[in-house]
Design an enzyme around this catalytic site. Structure first.
Site, mmCIF file in Angstrom:
data_model
loop_
_atom_site.group_PDB
_atom_site.id
_atom_site.type_symbol
_atom_site.label_atom_id
_atom_site.label_comp_id
_atom_site.label_asym_id
_atom_site.label_seq_id
_atom_site.Cartn_x
_atom_site.Cartn_y
_atom_site.Cartn_z
ATOM 1 C CE1 TYR A 23 -3.798 -2.304 0.209
ATOM 2 C CE2 TYR A 23 -2.584 -3.341 1.998
ATOM 3 C CZ TYR A 23 -3.616 -3.364 1.081
ATOM 4 O OH TYR A 23 -4.458 -4.443 1.038
ATOM 5 C CG HIS A 101 -9.558 -2.074 -5.039
ATOM 6 N ND1 HIS A 101 -9.933 -2.352 -3.750
ATOM 7 C CD2 HIS A 101 -10.637 -2.324 -5.830
ATOM 8 C CE1 HIS A 101 -11.191 -2.771 -3.763
ATOM 9 N NE2 HIS A 101 -11.642 -2.758 -5.008
#
Length: 145
Positions: A23, A101
């Site tokens: 991430y 996402h």
């Protein structure tokens, strides 16, 4: 000015802390600042909402309808793969919605490959890091203009 609601689901408040190899190291607050800057450039008013609770996300989607929100960007986190309730809420309000996402969900574990929410959305953007949100803003600009 068109209003865009950005909804972030479970664990996204830990951006910059959790699994940096997936991430990234940019903090949640800095992600919101980047989205805010680009939204302003594109002529959007933006509101942010983050929750680790499915019902709160559903309630926020419902309120978006009554608050005359023009579009939604949603990163449902793990709810992507099993929340038919969020799917149904998006369908119910009929607001242009883009699922985003940070990681490419199709390049990760098998259980992450399927989104039960995407079929309720206008589109899905996945795998471009935090730029996924920015790409979604550009897409909404095209859709709403």
């Amino acid at each position: 000015m068109k209003k865009v609601l950005v909804i972030n689901g479970p664990n996204l408040n830990l951006l910059g802390i959790r699994e940096k190899n997936i991430y990234g190291s940019v903090s949640y607050e800095d992600v919101l600042k980047s989205i805010s800057r680009k939204a302003q450039e594109l002529g959007f008013e933006v509101e942010f909402f983050q929750s680790n609770h499915e019902g709160e996300i559903i309630d926020k989607i419902h309120r978006a309808y009554f608050e005359k929100v023009d579009a939604i960007i949603i990163n449902p986190g793990a709810y992507t793969h099993y929340s038919y309730a969020i799917h149904d809420a998006i369908k119910a309000v009929n607001i242009p919605t883009i699922e985003v996402h940070i990681s490419n969900i199709h390049a990760r574990e098998e259980f992450r490959h399927k989104s039960v929410i995407a079929p309720a959305c206008t589109g899905q953007i996945s795998g471009f890091g935090i730029k996924s949100y920015i790409i979604a803003l550009y897409a909404l600009k095209e859709i709403l203009d």
